[in-house]
Scaffold this active site. Structure first.
Site, PDB file in Angstrom:
ATOM      1  N   GLU A 146     -16.767  -7.848  -4.062  1.00 33.39           N
ATOM      2  CA  GLU A 146     -15.351  -7.459  -3.934  1.00 33.39           C
ATOM      3  C   GLU A 146     -14.456  -8.688  -4.116  1.00 33.39           C
ATOM      4  O   GLU A 146     -13.445  -8.644  -4.819  1.00 33.39           O
ATOM      5  CB  GLU A 146     -15.080  -6.860  -2.544  1.00 33.39           C
ATOM      6  CG  GLU A 146     -15.405  -5.398  -2.388  1.00 33.39           C
ATOM      7  CD  GLU A 146     -14.400  -4.482  -3.068  1.00 33.39           C
ATOM      8  OE1 GLU A 146     -13.451  -4.981  -3.705  1.00 33.39           O
ATOM      9  OE2 GLU A 146     -14.569  -3.258  -2.973  1.00 33.39           O
TER      10      GLU A 146
ATOM     11  N   CYS B  97       0.207   4.114   1.560  1.00 33.67           N
ATOM     12  CA  CYS B  97      -0.119   5.105   2.594  1.00 33.67           C
ATOM     13  C   CYS B  97       1.033   5.413   3.555  1.00 33.67           C
ATOM     14  O   CYS B  97       1.082   6.492   4.127  1.00 33.67           O
ATOM     15  CB  CYS B  97      -1.379   4.728   3.361  1.00 33.67           C
ATOM     16  SG  CYS B  97      -1.272   3.191   4.267  1.00 33.67           S
TER      17      CYS B  97
ATOM     18  N   TYR C  65      -1.360 -10.170  15.669  1.00 37.88           N
ATOM     19  CA  TYR C  65      -0.220  -9.710  16.467  1.00 37.88           C
ATOM     20  C   TYR C  65       0.057 -10.661  17.630  1.00 37.88           C
ATOM     21  O   TYR C  65       1.079 -10.538  18.293  1.00 37.88           O
ATOM     22  CB  TYR C  65      -0.470  -8.281  16.969  1.00 37.88           C
ATOM     23  CG  TYR C  65      -0.663  -7.316  15.813  1.00 37.88           C
ATOM     24  CD1 TYR C  65       0.434  -6.840  15.102  1.00 37.88           C
ATOM     25  CD2 TYR C  65      -1.932  -6.936  15.395  1.00 37.88           C
ATOM     26  CE1 TYR C  65       0.267  -5.996  14.021  1.00 37.88           C
ATOM     27  CE2 TYR C  65      -2.116  -6.091  14.305  1.00 37.88           C
ATOM     28  CZ  TYR C  65      -1.016  -5.626  13.626  1.00 37.88           C
ATOM     29  OH  TYR C  65      -1.190  -4.813  12.542  1.00 37.88           O
TER      30      TYR C  65
ATOM     31  N   LYS D  87     -11.900  -5.144   2.898  1.00 39.17           N
ATOM     32  CA  LYS D  87     -11.323  -4.343   3.958  1.00 39.17           C
ATOM     33  C   LYS D  87     -12.299  -3.223   4.283  1.00 39.17           C
ATOM     34  O   LYS D  87     -12.643  -2.408   3.423  1.00 39.17           O
ATOM     35  CB  LYS D  87      -9.993  -3.761   3.476  1.00 39.17           C
ATOM     36  CG  LYS D  87      -9.308  -2.877   4.488  1.00 39.17           C
ATOM     37  CD  LYS D  87      -7.961  -2.430   3.934  1.00 39.17           C
ATOM     38  CE  LYS D  87      -7.193  -1.592   4.915  1.00 39.17           C
ATOM     39  NZ  LYS D  87      -5.897  -1.195   4.357  1.00 39.17           N
TER      40      LYS D  87
ATOM     41  N   LYS E  75     -10.945  -8.157   6.717  1.00 39.90           N
ATOM     42  CA  LYS E  75     -10.287  -7.342   7.717  1.00 39.90           C
ATOM     43  C   LYS E  75     -11.181  -6.183   8.140  1.00 39.90           C
ATOM     44  O   LYS E  75     -11.720  -5.529   7.259  1.00 39.90           O
ATOM     45  CB  LYS E  75      -8.996  -6.808   7.083  1.00 39.90           C
ATOM     46  CG  LYS E  75      -8.258  -5.784   7.879  1.00 39.90           C
ATOM     47  CD  LYS E  75      -7.136  -5.231   7.051  1.00 39.90           C
ATOM     48  CE  LYS E  75      -6.522  -4.089   7.830  1.00 39.90           C
ATOM     49  NZ  LYS E  75      -5.530  -3.402   7.086  1.00 39.90           N
TER      50      LYS E  75
ATOM     51  N   CYS F 141       0.877  -1.163   0.000  1.00 37.39           N
ATOM     52  CA  CYS F 141       0.000   0.000   0.000  1.00 37.39           C
ATOM     53  C   CYS F 141       0.917   1.215   0.000  1.00 37.39           C
ATOM     54  O   CYS F 141       2.066   1.144   0.435  1.00 37.39           O
ATOM     55  CB  CYS F 141      -0.917   0.022   1.209  1.00 37.39           C
ATOM     56  SG  CYS F 141      -2.199   1.302   1.079  1.00 37.39           S
TER      57      CYS F 141
ATOM     58  N   ARG G 259      -2.090   2.868  12.669  1.00 39.16           N
ATOM     59  CA  ARG G 259      -1.676   4.111  12.006  1.00 39.16           C
ATOM     60  C   ARG G 259      -0.615   4.843  12.820  1.00 39.16           C
ATOM     61  O   ARG G 259       0.223   5.542  12.262  1.00 39.16           O
ATOM     62  CB  ARG G 259      -2.902   4.969  11.691  1.00 39.16           C
ATOM     63  CG  ARG G 259      -3.755   4.285  10.628  1.00 39.16           C
ATOM     64  CD  ARG G 259      -5.035   5.027  10.302  1.00 39.16           C
ATOM     65  NE  ARG G 259      -5.872   4.218   9.417  1.00 39.16           N
ATOM     66  CZ  ARG G 259      -7.099   4.528   9.053  1.00 39.16           C
ATOM     67  NH1 ARG G 259      -7.640   5.655   9.484  1.00 39.16           N
ATOM     68  NH2 ARG G 259      -7.781   3.736   8.249  1.00 39.16           N
TER      69      ARG G 259
END
Ligand code: PBG
Length: 342
Positions: free
Chosen positions: A240, A129, A321, A202, A255, A127, A212
């Site tokens: 999608e 971003c 995680y 997503k 997600k 990505c 973020r």
């Protein structure tokens, strides 16, 4: 007097009969959780001085490149066989150029993972971003996200990751046509064997907040609702997923995970045979850890319960995680069972 069996207590079906001992419960268990299904997300920072703990994700760190091989070997040692790499570049610009750099942070991290554990399945986030100075997933003009203008950079980034040895690249920006653009770029350059794990479904979720912070990828203005999905929709997720499959996705991801188990289940039933990944995102992780730190929840129990629920809903692959920690917990409980049966 011998009972005739016709009294009110003679029940043909008593569900508890199969719950009466650990071994009976193990026999009828429908869903198994094993570390071989786990993917550990890893944040790697190009600027080593930015390495260290992430406040909103206790237990998760931004790694310096120099630490990646050691961590990979440690993960492999506890049975985690896959990682998802996120790069945090030193330099950002309006187009996210550093994402396409052959010697950028992600390609270098891929090589480090290989050095630490050469049979690791390496997945790389694709990505823009974290690479754009405005924090959006594509170039921007007049405050609008330029969908097709992101293809060239995504194609280049995919090549850089593939050339470094990534097994799968993971377009995560929810741009229409991104999977096709990436597939074409890979195929045209001799990387037909590099797979695509698509962030097919997503949602525009509030659960990404801690990520973020971790990846320094928050949008500097606006939000991601023009491309990420509305949490109110599930039928749209099927479309999608279909588009991404048609465009060449090898694995479909949903997600976040826990709030979207119905979506995982729908994709599972609709696309039998296609591997489905669930991403237990930063906010899901952080909320369980925070509650356990206050003594309100038992972390091991709730973490394993949520992961089991994702498998039960139909996910093959769990991106979490908790991967390393959960692998340890599973190993400890297997050891305890073996001990008890001796
Ligand atoms: C990048 C990306 C995001 C996450 C994974 N890839 C954040 C976002 O869309 O803003 C979130 C992962 C997490 O919260 O753990 N587009």
């Amino acid at each position: 007097m011998i009972a005739d069996g016709n009294d009110q207590f003679s029940l043909a079906r008593r569900m508890r009969r199969m719950r009466g001992s650990p071994a009976r419960r193990a026999l009828r268990r429908e869903t198994e959780l094993t570390a071989s299904h786990f993917v550990q997300p890893i944040f790697v920072t190009e600027d080593a001085s930015a390495a260290g703990a992430i406040d909103s994700m206790p237990g998760v760190s931004r790694l310096a490149l120099a630490d990646v091989a050691t961590i990979a070997a440690r993960l492999r040692g506890c049975g985690v066989r896959s990682v998802l790499l996120f790069g945090i570049p030193a330099a950002k610009d309006s187009c996210g150029h550093s994402a396409g750099d052959e010697d950028g942070i992600v390609p270098r991290a891929v090589r480090e993972v290989r050095r630490g554990a050469d049979d690791m399945v390496v997945i790389t986030d694709l990505c823009l971003c974290a690479y754009t100075d405005h924090g959006h997933c594509a170039p921007i003009a007049n405050g609008r996200v330029l969908n097709d203008e992101s293809f060239e950079m995504l194609g280049r980034a995919a090549l850089a990751h593939a050339a470094a040895g990534a097994d799968l690249v993971a377009p995560s920006g929810m741009m229409d046509g991104a999977v096709r653009a990436v597939r074409r770029s890979l195929d045209a350059n001799g990387f037909a064997d590099t797979g695509i794990l698509s962030y097919a479904v997503k949602y525009a979720s509030a659960f990404y907040g801690p990520f973020r912070d971790a990846a320094r990828s928050a949008p500097s203005f606006g939000d991601r609702r023009s491309h990420q999905m509305d949490p109110a929709n599930a039928a749209e997720a099927i479309e999608e997923a279909r588009l991404d499959l048609d465009e060449g996705a090898d694995v479909l991801m949903v997600k976040p995970a826990l709030a979207y188990l119905d979506v995982i289940r729908r994709l599972r039933e609709r696309y039998e045979g296609v591997p489905i990944a669930a991403y237990q995102v930063s906010g899901e992780y952080a909320s369980l850890v925070a509650a356990s730190e206050r003594g309100w929840l038992d972390l091991q129990s709730v973490a394993l319960e949520t992961l089991t629920a994702m498998r039960r809903a139909g996910a093959d692959i769990l991106i979490t995680y908790f991967a390393e920690q959960a692998a340890h917990w599973l190993r400890e409980s297997a050891d305890a069972t073996a001990e008890a049966s001796r």
